[in-house]
Scaffold this active site. Structure first.
Site, mmCIF file in Angstrom:
data_model
loop_
_atom_site.group_PDB
_atom_site.id
_atom_site.type_symbol
_atom_site.label_atom_id
_atom_site.label_comp_id
_atom_site.label_asym_id
_atom_site.label_seq_id
_atom_site.Cartn_x
_atom_site.Cartn_y
_atom_site.Cartn_z
ATOM 1 N N LYS A 258 64.502 137.732 27.974
ATOM 2 C CA LYS A 258 65.945 138.695 27.185
ATOM 3 C C LYS A 258 66.388 138.453 29.259
ATOM 4 C CE LYS A 258 70.205 140.018 26.249
ATOM 5 N NZ LYS A 258 71.027 139.199 24.818
ATOM 6 N N ASP B 82 75.157 137.243 27.970
ATOM 7 C CA ASP B 82 75.373 138.103 26.972
ATOM 8 C C ASP B 82 76.716 139.256 27.741
ATOM 9 O OD1 ASP B 82 73.684 139.868 25.047
ATOM 10 O OD2 ASP B 82 73.701 141.382 26.339
#
Ligand code: NDP
Length: 446
Positions: A126, A166
């Site tokens: 991430k 995201d």
């Protein structure tokens, strides 16, 4: 057992001070996975969970750029390469002022289990930045993305680490970052997913997370001999995940009552239909307006400022905005108003206390790592199509997405059944853990 879990968490906490979101995600996994490890000689004594909570690599870097007023801005960029036991690192980039190491480590940790559940060969990662795209012009966003990629490019690659979108990173940002990567490397490769259709993207990728949540909820409801048709659905958020969760819920005959953003929620008692949703998409994706603008066109609906939609009575709740957006009080209110199913579109939107409410009342509750895995699953399919240099049709990708969500549901049943109740948290955590742990053990102490 409690003592072993507590000792483990104390040890992790010592190394990760001031990282509450990361500790929250680790605690949830430890509580369900440690009892499983203790019962299995194959995993016991290998310090396997401690190895999983330690990122393989954390990169943090300066992102300097010049805004439209010619002021120099400085942001911080990150990439957390958490686990590559079953494939290259894979996970989104988040641009939001709340981004810090704790938030990205929690997301990267959850991503390990989620990616494992999809059955596709993807490790966990991430990244992102504390940059706030809200209120910035397109050229400012482009300059930021170019500066961000000018450092990130050396850490990623189609066989190494493949970021996606995201919060705050949609098709516009992916485009700018892909352009800069291509320029720096002089290569057209599948280094990011969520790309545009004409330059290596996959059909259904924008829809995948939201559709996948609803496919998963449908499976949970069917398993309990009911369905989604005619059910009242309350959704938070109005970004990518919320929009397509709403679209699929409407297509399956549910009545969607709410959407929200960080300023409040809109409640449309008549239901948000396809036409109204198209207006929301226009407002949010093109005009980049606030959700409150909905009532200008649909004055029968109301806008409730500074609140979240969990006070609206429903059978199904889909939190699709951000972490810890649904607390214990919200959970109690949902249950007392007749909610029977919660499917998380966002990552970790329910607090631990809210989750205890759901499981204590034995309502259907799907953690994000299971129910929102459709997004990364179709990212995996985008990577496969890039490698094949071929595009599957919309129907083909949608069929694969449905089949992956059904498989994840089955994995949750395999490991989560308890006395007539399915504990999806336990099911998802153990099923996700087993595949990664097996690979790590096979690969030795690295
Ligand atoms: P978007 O940026 O498209 O939308 C985010 C939405 O959530 C916006 O409506 C935003 O409102 C709202 N929101 C963000 N932060 C807050 C906050 N602190 N309080 C209240 N509302 C907030 O993001 P996505 O839809 O892509 O992501 C939503 C969630 O889904 C995240 O948790 C993400 O990690 C998760 N997810 C996303 C995937 C994807 O494929 N995109 C895949 C799997 C999970 P505002 O505009 O006011 O900030």
């Amino acid at each position: 057992m409690d003592k072993i879990i507590k000792e483990f968490l104390n040890e992790v906490n010592k190394r990760n001070q001031n990282e509450p979101e990361f500790m929250q995600a680790v605690t949830e996994v430890a509580e369900t996975v440690i009892p499983y490890i203790v019962k299995n000689d194959f995993y016991y004594g290998q310090n396997i969970l401690m190895r999983m909570v330690e990122p393989e690599r954390v990169v943090s870097f300066r992102v300097a750029w010049i805004d439209d007023q010619e002021e120099i801005q400085v942001n911080r960029g990150y990439r957390i390469e958490m686990n590559s036991a079953i494939g290259p690192y894979k996970g989104g980039l988040r641009f939001h002022p709340s981004v810090n190491l704790s938030v990205l480590k929690f997301l990267a940790f959850e991503q390990i289990f989620k990616n494992s559940l999809t059955t596709l060969p993807m490790g966990g990662g991430k990244g992102g930045s504390d940059f706030n795209p809200k209120g910035r012009t397109d050229t400012e966003v482009m300059r930021f993305c170019q500066s961000f990629m000018t450092e990130l490019f050396r850490h990623i690659g189609p066989n190494r680490d493949i970021p996606a979108g995201d919060i705050g990173v949609g098709s516009r940002e992916i485009g700018y970052m892909f352009g800069q990567y291509k320029r720096l490397k002089n290569e057209f490769t599948g280094v990011l997913t969520g790309k545009g259709i004409s330059w290596g993207g996959s059909l259904i990728r924008p829809e995948a997370t939201g559709y996948g949540v609803v496919y998963f909820v449908q499976k949970m409801m069917e398993y309990n001999e009911t369905g989604l048709k005619g059910k009242k659905v309350v959704i938070s958020g109005s970004g990518n995940v919320a929009q397509y969760a709403a679209e699929k819920a409407i297509q399956l005959g549910s009545k969607v009552l709410t959407l929200s953003d960080s300023s409040g929620y809109i409640y449309d008692a008549e239901g948000i239909d396809e036409e109204k949703l198209a207006h929301v998409m226009q407002l949010k994706n093109i005009k980049r307006a606030r959700i409150s603008a909905y009532i200008e066109k649909y004055p029968k609906a109301k806008f409730v400022s500074e609140k979240s939609p969990w006070e609206v009575a429903c059978e199904v709740a889909l939190p699709c905005a951000t972490q810890n957006e649904l607390n214990e009080k919200d959970a109690a209110l949902l249950i007392s108003n007749g909610c029977v199913c919660v499917g998380e579109g966002a990552n970790m939107p329910s607090t631990p206390e809210a989750i205890h409410q759901f499981t204590n009342h034995k309502i259907l509750y799907a953690p994000g790592k299971a129910s929102n895995a459709g997004g990364v699953a179709v990212s995996g399919l985008e990577m496969a199509q890039n490698s094949l240099r071929y595009n599957w049709s919309r129907e083909e990708v949608d069929a694969k997405l449905q089949s992956i969500m059904a498989d994840i549901h089955k994995s949750c049943l395999d490991f989560g059944k308890e006395d007539g109740y399915v504990n999806y948290v336990k099911g998802a955590n153990i099923a996700g853990f087993v595949k990664v742990a097996d690979a790590m053990l096979a690969q030795g102490v690295v």
